[in-house]
Design a protein around this motif. Structure first.
Motif, short mmCIF file in Angstrom:
data_model
loop_
_atom_site.label_atom_id
_atom_site.label_comp_id
_atom_site.label_asym_id
_atom_site.label_seq_id
_atom_site.Cartn_x
_atom_site.Cartn_y
_atom_site.Cartn_z
N VAL B 42 0.84 -1.20 0.00
CA VAL B 42 0.00 0.00 0.00
C VAL B 42 0.88 1.25 0.00
CG1 VAL B 42 -1.76 1.27 1.27
CG2 VAL B 42 -1.90 -1.22 1.11
N TYR B 43 1.97 1.21 0.78
CA TYR B 43 2.89 2.34 0.80
C TYR B 43 3.50 2.56 -0.58
CZ TYR B 43 3.07 3.32 5.82
OH TYR B 43 2.78 3.72 7.09
N ALA B 44 3.83 1.47 -1.29
CA ALA B 44 4.45 1.59 -2.62
C ALA B 44 3.51 2.33 -3.57
CB ALA B 44 4.80 0.21 -3.17
N LEU B 45 2.22 2.01 -3.47
CA LEU B 45 1.25 2.68 -4.33
C LEU B 45 1.13 4.15 -3.94
CD1 LEU B 45 -0.95 2.76 -6.47
CD2 LEU B 45 -2.53 1.73 -4.85
N ALA B 46 1.05 4.42 -2.63
CA ALA B 46 0.94 5.80 -2.16
C ALA B 46 2.16 6.62 -2.59
CB ALA B 46 0.78 5.83 -0.64
N ASP B 47 3.34 6.00 -2.48
CA ASP B 47 4.57 6.71 -2.85
C ASP B 47 4.63 6.97 -4.35
OD1 ASP B 47 5.20 6.64 -0.23
OD2 ASP B 47 6.69 5.05 -0.37
N ALA B 48 4.18 5.97 -5.14
CA ALA B 48 4.18 6.13 -6.59
C ALA B 48 3.25 7.27 -7.00
CB ALA B 48 3.76 4.83 -7.27
N LEU B 49 2.14 7.41 -6.27
CA LEU B 49 1.21 8.50 -6.55
C LEU B 49 1.85 9.85 -6.28
CD1 LEU B 49 -2.02 6.92 -5.07
CD2 LEU B 49 -1.81 7.81 -7.39
N ARG B 50 2.47 9.96 -5.09
CA ARG B 50 3.12 11.23 -4.77
C ARG B 50 4.24 11.54 -5.75
NH1 ARG B 50 3.30 14.12 -0.24
NH2 ARG B 50 1.47 13.90 1.09
N ALA B 51 4.97 10.50 -6.16
CA ALA B 51 6.14 10.70 -7.02
C ALA B 51 5.75 11.35 -8.35
CB ALA B 51 6.85 9.37 -7.27
N ILE B 52 4.57 10.96 -8.90
CA ILE B 52 4.25 11.57 -10.20
C ILE B 52 3.97 13.05 -10.07
CG2 ILE B 52 3.42 9.48 -11.41
CD1 ILE B 52 0.55 10.78 -10.96
N LYS B 53 3.60 13.50 -8.87
CA LYS B 53 3.40 14.94 -8.71
C LYS B 53 4.69 15.63 -8.26
CE LYS B 53 -0.50 15.02 -10.31
NZ LYS B 53 -0.72 15.67 -11.61
N ASP B 54 5.56 14.89 -7.57
CA ASP B 54 6.76 15.51 -7.03
C ASP B 54 7.91 15.56 -8.03
OD1 ASP B 54 5.47 15.89 -4.68
OD2 ASP B 54 6.34 14.15 -3.66
#
Lengths: 200, 200
Positions: B42-54
């Motif tokens: 779940v963290y990997a998905l959350a991080d991947a989401l943030r990464a596309i904006k960051d």
């Protein structure tokens, strides 16, 4: 010759593609949607994902996942604490709650007995259920495991543990699904419907 | 009488339900899946989401979203820099790259002219495209906007801006979709197919 964007975009597609029912096409479509979405919207989703792992734990009584020590249902004094409905998964509980007629408590097993998948009694919350019944105050345990081989097996195993405790054991009725047509019912449905027939 | 879990679980369902093609039922199913999933997943998905904006920004040349200042395609010396293919969305670029035959560069408009949706030229990356052509070295601009009223309108507008710069302007062929049957082609497809007919 496939050439996908590398790095974070590919990683998000990969992570989304792991979700059930989301294939590569849908993962790509969602990723492109999220690329175009606003930063607050994407962050909100990311934060909501983290939150379910950071602030959710099993209810100390019924084992459903909740943000409190005791879930809303177990904490509700209007619910009938003498009734426990045993379900395999939290989504089964959600389905029953949507139906809106049940006013007792629940017990979430978080799975079913499935020797082939290495799911034995110790992987489920069975000890906790036996303990609840042993602590007293419970008059009836309703088995609401799925009407499948494994669900039935799990219910049978549970009833063997709970029967000596002098509690009433029931299971959900089986028969024709409401709103269906007899013509398309499979033979097991018809067998169940005949077996469980009731007088007018 | 609906009674859903409150707090983080409901919030995740709500956020997932905002995604295109994900209705309340699917959002609930995904949420229950994620509740049962491991924390790292779940963290990997959350991080991947943030990464596309960051870590994602528009390529300074073609405006596709990328983690680099210059995207992989623009930075690839094997691509033909005299050709620019103009697409509305990044997903159109991805579809063309999957087809694997195009070896030129792209320009991503991030939308199409749609006055009713308040999408005017200033909302798109049109200035940047005109600048690229004006800087020289471009021989042909291929309009690969969607074959719709708005896509065609956008291509027409672009061609009026680019024609004075002495660059060759083309658009993707229209006709029968390969693998389809004539019987089910709509009349516009048939009109395009007749109009664009070629000799053997």
């Amino acid at each position: 010759m496939e050439r996908e964007p590398s790095g974070p975009i590919a990683r998000l597609m990969h992570e989304l593609g792991k979700l059930p029912g989301i294939g590569p096409k849908t993962a790509e479509r969602l990723t492109h949607h999220l690329l175009a979405a606003s930063r607050p919207q994407v962050y909100a989703l990311a934060d909501a994902l983290r939150a379910i792992k950071d602030s959710i734990r099993p209810c100390r009584q019924c084992c459903q996942l909740t943000e409190h020590e005791l879930c809303d249902i177990c904490a509700d004094p209007r619910r009938d604490a003498s009734l426990i409905c045993v379900v395999e998964q939290q989504r089964d509980l959600a389905a029953l709650e949507r139906a809106g007629t049940y006013r007792g408590l629940y017990h979430v097993l978080h799975g079913r007995l499935a020797p082939l998948d290495n799911m034995g009694p110790e992987q489920l919350t069975i000890d906790r259920l036996v303990e609840r019944v042993r602590n007293g105050g419970v008059q009836e345990v309703i088995m609401a495991t799925n009407p499948t081989l494994e669900g039935d097996g799990t219910a049978l195993y549970l009833s063997s543990l709970l029967a000596p405790l002098g509690v009433r054991l029931t299971r959900l009725a089986r028969g024709l699904p409401s709103g269906s047509v007899l013509e398309f019912a499979n033979s097991q449905m018809l067998v169940d419907a005949l077996e469980g027939r009731r007088s007018f």
